[in-house]
Structures are given as C-alpha cells and as structure tokens.
Design an enzyme around this catalytic site. Structure first.
Site, short mmCIF file in Angstrom:
data_model
loop_
_atom_site.label_atom_id
_atom_site.label_comp_id
_atom_site.label_asym_id
_atom_site.label_seq_id
_atom_site.Cartn_x
_atom_site.Cartn_y
_atom_site.Cartn_z
N GLU A 178 0.80 -1.24 0.00
CA GLU A 178 0.00 0.00 0.00
C GLU A 178 0.83 1.29 0.00
O GLU A 178 0.53 2.21 0.78
CB GLU A 178 -0.98 -0.02 1.18
CG GLU A 178 -1.90 -1.24 1.14
CD GLU A 178 -2.74 -1.43 2.40
OE1 GLU A 178 -2.67 -0.57 3.30
OE2 GLU A 178 -3.43 -2.46 2.48
N ASN A 219 1.70 -4.72 -3.39
CA ASN A 219 0.34 -5.16 -3.06
C ASN A 219 -0.51 -3.96 -2.64
O ASN A 219 -0.03 -3.11 -1.87
CB ASN A 219 0.46 -6.16 -1.89
CG ASN A 219 -0.80 -6.90 -1.55
OD1 ASN A 219 -1.43 -7.48 -2.43
ND2 ASN A 219 -1.17 -6.92 -0.27
N HIS A 255 -10.50 -6.11 -1.89
CA HIS A 255 -11.51 -5.91 -0.84
C HIS A 255 -12.67 -5.17 -1.51
O HIS A 255 -12.63 -3.95 -1.68
CB HIS A 255 -10.93 -5.11 0.32
CG HIS A 255 -9.86 -5.86 1.06
ND1 HIS A 255 -10.13 -7.02 1.75
CD2 HIS A 255 -8.54 -5.64 1.20
CE1 HIS A 255 -9.00 -7.48 2.29
NE2 HIS A 255 -8.02 -6.66 1.96
N GLU A 283 -6.21 -10.72 -1.41
CA GLU A 283 -6.97 -10.56 -0.15
C GLU A 283 -8.47 -10.46 -0.45
O GLU A 283 -9.17 -9.58 0.07
CB GLU A 283 -6.52 -9.29 0.59
CG GLU A 283 -5.04 -9.26 0.90
CD GLU A 283 -4.59 -8.04 1.69
OE1 GLU A 283 -5.45 -7.30 2.23
OE2 GLU A 283 -3.37 -7.81 1.77
N ASP A 285 -12.24 -10.38 -0.54
CA ASP A 285 -13.53 -10.53 0.14
C ASP A 285 -14.50 -9.56 -0.50
O ASP A 285 -14.10 -8.58 -1.09
CB ASP A 285 -13.45 -10.38 1.68
CG ASP A 285 -12.72 -9.15 2.17
OD1 ASP A 285 -12.68 -8.13 1.45
OD2 ASP A 285 -12.17 -9.20 3.29
O1 9MR Z 1 -7.37 -8.42 8.38
C1 9MR Z 1 -6.44 -7.60 9.07
C2 9MR Z 1 -7.06 -7.11 10.36
O2 9MR Z 1 -7.25 -8.20 11.25
C3 9MR Z 1 -6.18 -6.05 10.99
O3 9MR Z 1 -6.84 -5.51 12.11
C4 9MR Z 1 -5.89 -4.96 9.96
C5 9MR Z 1 -5.00 -3.89 10.53
O4 9MR Z 1 -4.72 -2.92 9.59
O5 9MR Z 1 -5.26 -5.54 8.85
C6 9MR Z 1 -6.09 -6.43 8.19
O6 9MR Z 1 -5.48 -6.90 7.00
C7 9MR Z 1 -5.19 -5.90 6.04
C8 9MR Z 1 -3.98 -6.38 5.27
O7 9MR Z 1 -2.92 -6.66 6.15
C9 9MR Z 1 -3.54 -5.35 4.24
N1 9MR Z 1 -4.64 -5.01 3.36
C10 9MR Z 1 -5.88 -4.63 4.00
C11 9MR Z 1 -6.30 -5.72 5.00
C12 9MR Z 1 -7.65 -5.37 5.60
O8 9MR Z 1 -7.56 -4.18 6.35
#
Ligand code: 9MR
Length: 479
Positions: A178, A219, A255, A283, A285
């Site tokens: 990101e 990513n 997402h 990722e 969903d």
């Molecule tokens: O799914 C993850 C969640 O449990 C955490 O609280 C969060 C913290 O930022 O990160 C989520 O995973 C993220 C991933 O690492 C990077 N892309 C976005 C995902 C969803 O926020």
C-alpha cells in the site's frame, strides 16, 4: 520485460494434493470431514462427494489461498477447513512488523512460526505478508526520526532477518504494501518521508538479496479495476522494471463490495501481465450490507465468479487468496459498520453460494445454486445439455461460460456450436477447444469429463468479436 529471476510456480507438494479427503455438500465443509466414515446410502454418497476448492485448484495449477490467524488454529473446524479447502495460507496479522519485531532487534516468531508449521503439515504454500507497510508498524520505526542511512539499515535488518528465516518456507512475499494512496500519489509514511519513492526499490533489492529465489510482490487495494490508482501502479512498476528492480508480481487485494466489482478487472490484470509481472488476487472478500438475504448472497456469488474468472482467464494470474477462512473471523464487520458476510464460507463453516460459484469456475460442480438445477433426479433427457452465458463484454471482446449437465453417466463430453456474428474463441479454460472459422468444438479437459447423470461442470473462454455478441445454439454429446 526485465524479470530476470527463475519463476517459481506452485510448490510441487502443494500441487499434488489430489489424495485429500472429499467433502460433503450437505453437511457443511468442516462437518463433512468429521463424518467421513459415517455410512451413507450409495446414491447419496455419490452425490455428496465433491472435490474441495483446493483439489480443483491443484488440478489446474492455481493458487486458492486463505488468510489465517494463529489464534484460531486450535479450533478443529477452522483448522480442518483451512487445510482442506485451500492450498495456500497467508498470515493475516502474525507476520507484520509490529508482531515480529515489536522492539528494535527483538524478534518474536512464535505466532508466525505456528502458521508456517501448519502450512508445512498440510503441504500448503505460504504467501508472505508483509515486510514494509505504513500500518501495523511499531512506534520505534514510525516515530524513530532516523536519517536515510539509519532507516535503510532498519529496513534491511527487518527484511533480511524475516525473509532469511523463512527462505526455505515462503516462496512469495508482499515486499511493499500500500505505498500509494487513493489519490494516486505516494502515501505519507516514515519510509516515503525519509527516503522518497526509492524506499520501494530498496526494499525489493533487500528482499532479493535475502532470498534470490523468492518471488517479490507489491500489493494494494482499490487497484483491481482500471482507475487513477492502478494507473499510478502501472507507471510505478514499469519504472521499477526499467531500472532492473527485482519485482516479480503485483497483488490486487480485492476488498470489494457486492454488486460493485469493477468491469475492467480482467483487462487490468492483463495489462500488468503484459508488463511481465505475475498477478495474484491476494486478499479477496466481497462485503454485503447486512442482513445477508439470499438475493444478496447470489449477487455476491456472481461477483466472486467474475473476479476468479477474470484471474483464471489470464495466463500469468496465478490465483486467488480469500481474506479469511470463515465469516466468523472476518475483519469486515469490525471495520465497516453494518457490513459483513464477505467470505465464501459462513460462520458455521457452511459453503455459501459464492463458494459454489468459485467451485464451478474451477471446473467443479455448481452446487445447489445459483446456476442450473443440479438435481440428479431430473437430468436432461439426452446424453447432456449445454447452457451458454455471456458473462462479460467489452469493445472487441467478451467472456462466456458454458455449463454442461449430464443426462446419463458420462466419461467424456463434446459441445459444438457455430458463432453467428464473427466471434472467435481466443483463450479457453476447463475444456480443450478447437475452431474452424466460426465453428467451435469443445471437449472435456480430462479431469472434468466424468459426470454422473444430473451432474454439471463448466468451462469458459475469452473471445473476440467484431460487433454483436450472440448466444449460439449448442449441441452436446456424451461418451
Ligand atoms: O485483516 C487484518 C485485520 O485483522 C487487521 O486488524 C488490519 C489492521 O490494519 O489488517 C487487516 O489486514 C489488512 C492487510 O494486512 C492489508 N490489506 C488490508 C487488509 C484489511 O484491512
């Protein structure tokens, strides 16, 4: 194209998982395995045997992964579903900087190792997530006031230690996560503030030094379709490749929101593949405004199908990782108030319509719906029937899916049709397709040739068109 390293595709062991236990449609996914030995009437048992997503993906050499939390692995349903349905795992949080190196020089691998061990026990690939990210970054880095050299040193220690530790275990990494915001500009972070955009190239070089065989990804989210942000990534990775930076792939996080899958996703995947990169949906969903009605779940199933088919249609898109094993532990409801039910498997480990649409896109049975009625008591009258659906269309091209339903027990099938408007098949999957002018013959791909009466399977293709896209008459013959 300046990708210089050998491409490491799926790990051998993970791709040979055909001997895995079968799951039962009716009893849910995890429960199915618990009941494996329970006697079933013969016909019911035949209907109940379904390949798992993992088996179907293995057959096609595709990644079908999930994000995993180490805190859930001691729950039998969770662990069983993660192991049987997926051939790849990603640490949802346990490999992030704040977890692995909360204080400078103090590494803690307990939770990260639990997931690596789990993956190895189950012969799964691991997609490493993530090395350099502005979020879930410990304050000693975020607020560290480092000079350029100091920060490079901090990054190198973190990257070389982490990648080096898992050199034999983790074949693909999200090296930088990101780095660009939704405004299509570099995101503010300690890395960008201190080092400018060079921090990205530096991170990739460090990861490459730590494991020259690893495949290294950038990513992000909101880059699934063609838009200003994915355009910025296109420019960025083109520059990185031109400089000889060892970048191998780009992850589209995916997402998404039900009903809002970008229509340009396949073209977007294609343009990055054309640069010489591997694309992965990392990722996925697709969230729903709760409550999740049957209608919304079916929309979501079409959305999942669109995303996975966009990937499977492009050679160079290596597969899909969904962001969680079950709706019970998805990040979505905690972040988006009133939204949820974003994954293909529900909170009780039951397959949802989106599970079945992925299953079907992978060449498996379409399940109880959506799709044609798979009721085996009501098979078509002939040997087989084929239904043709145009699933996507754009200037000069289209994508279509054909569902074959057996009327009798078959060991192979052939579908034929003639295009009426100058269309041509350019790339097909789940079937072997030959064309002569506008006449097309599609035969089963081997693994999806055996169907019992009433069972269905699907194949798809991308075609070119010079004008209208029609739905041709199909004939289907079995053997
Ligand atoms: O799914 C993850 C969640 O449990 C955490 O609280 C969060 C913290 O930022 O990160 C989520 O995973 C993220 C991933 O690492 C990077 N892309 C976005 C995902 C969803 O926020």
């Amino acid at each position: 194209m300046l990708v210089t390293k050998g491409r490491r595709r799926l790990r051998e062991g993970a791709a040979v998982a055909l001997a895995l236990a079968l799951s039962l449609v009716t009893g849910g996914l995890a429960a199915a395995h618990a009941e494996e030995d329970a006697p079933l009437p013969a016909q019911e048992a035949a209907q109940a045997q379904q390949a798992t997503l993992r088996e179907l993906a293995d057959q096609r050499g595709l990644r079908m992964g999930t994000a995993v939390g180490s805190q859930y692995l001691n729950q039998a349903d969770y662990a069983r579903t993660a192991a049987t349905e997926f051939n790849s795992v990603t640490h949802e949080n346990d490999l992030k900087w704040e977890t692995v190196q909360p204080q400078r020089g103090q590494f803690n691998w307990t939770n990260a190792d639990r997931i690596v061990d789990f993956a190895q026990q189950n012969d799964q690939m691991i997609h490493g997530h993530t090395l350099v990210w502005h979020s879930q970054l410990p304050s000693w880095v975020r607020d560290g006031s480092f000079s350029e050299d100091q920060l490079l040193d901090v990054m190198d220690t973190h990257i070389s230690t982490t990648v080096g530790r898992y050199r034999d275990d983790i074949a693909t990494w999200d090296v930088v996560n990101e780095p660009i915001g939704d405004d299509a500009r570099f995101r503010d972070s300690v890395f960008h503030r201190t080092l400018g955009e060079d921090f990205i190239a530096e991170a990739f070089r460090m990861a490459d030094r730590a494991d020259p065989d690893a495949r290294l990804f950038i990513n992000d989210y909101n880059i699934d379709g063609i838009n200003a942000k994915s355009d910025a990534y296109y420019e960025l990775v083109r520059d990185l490749l031109a400089q000889g930076v060892p970048i191998d792939g780009i992850g589209f996080q995916g997402h998404l929101i039900a009903g809002q899958v970008p229509s340009s996703i396949q073209q977007n995947i294609q343009r990055f593949v054309d640069l010489g990169l591997e694309v992965m949906i990392t990722e996925l969903d697709i969230r729903i405004q709760m409550p999740a009605t049957q209608q919304k779940l079916e929309q979501q199933a079409r959305d999942y199908e669109q995303v996975v088919n966009a990937c499977y249609a492009v050679e160079g898109c290596s597969g899909v990782i969904v962001w969680g094993v079950t709706d019970a532990y998805s990040w979505v409801p905690d972040t988006f108030e009133g939204q949820g039910a974003a994954l293909p498997i529900d909170g009780n480990y039951q397959p949802k319509p989106s599970y079945w649409s992925i299953h079907e896109a992978l060449g498996g049975d379409p399940g109880p719906g959506p799709g044609p009625d798979p009721d085996p008591t009501d098979p078509p009258s002939g040997e087989c029937e084929a239904e043709y659906t145009v699933t996507n269309q754009w200037q000069g091209g289209f994508q279509a899916q054909v569902t074959v339903t057996a009327g009798a027990d078959l060991t192979g099938w052939t579908v034929e049709w003639a295009f009426g408007g100058g269309e041509r098949v350019s790339h097909a999957w789940n079937a072997s397709v030959t064309s002569s002018g506008g006449s097309v013959t599609a035969t089963d791909a081997g693994y999806n040739g055996t169907l019992s009466a009433g069972q269905s399977t699907s194949f798809g293709f991308v075609g070119t068109s010079s004008g209208s896209v029609s739905e041709p008459e199909l004939t289907c013959a079995g053997s």
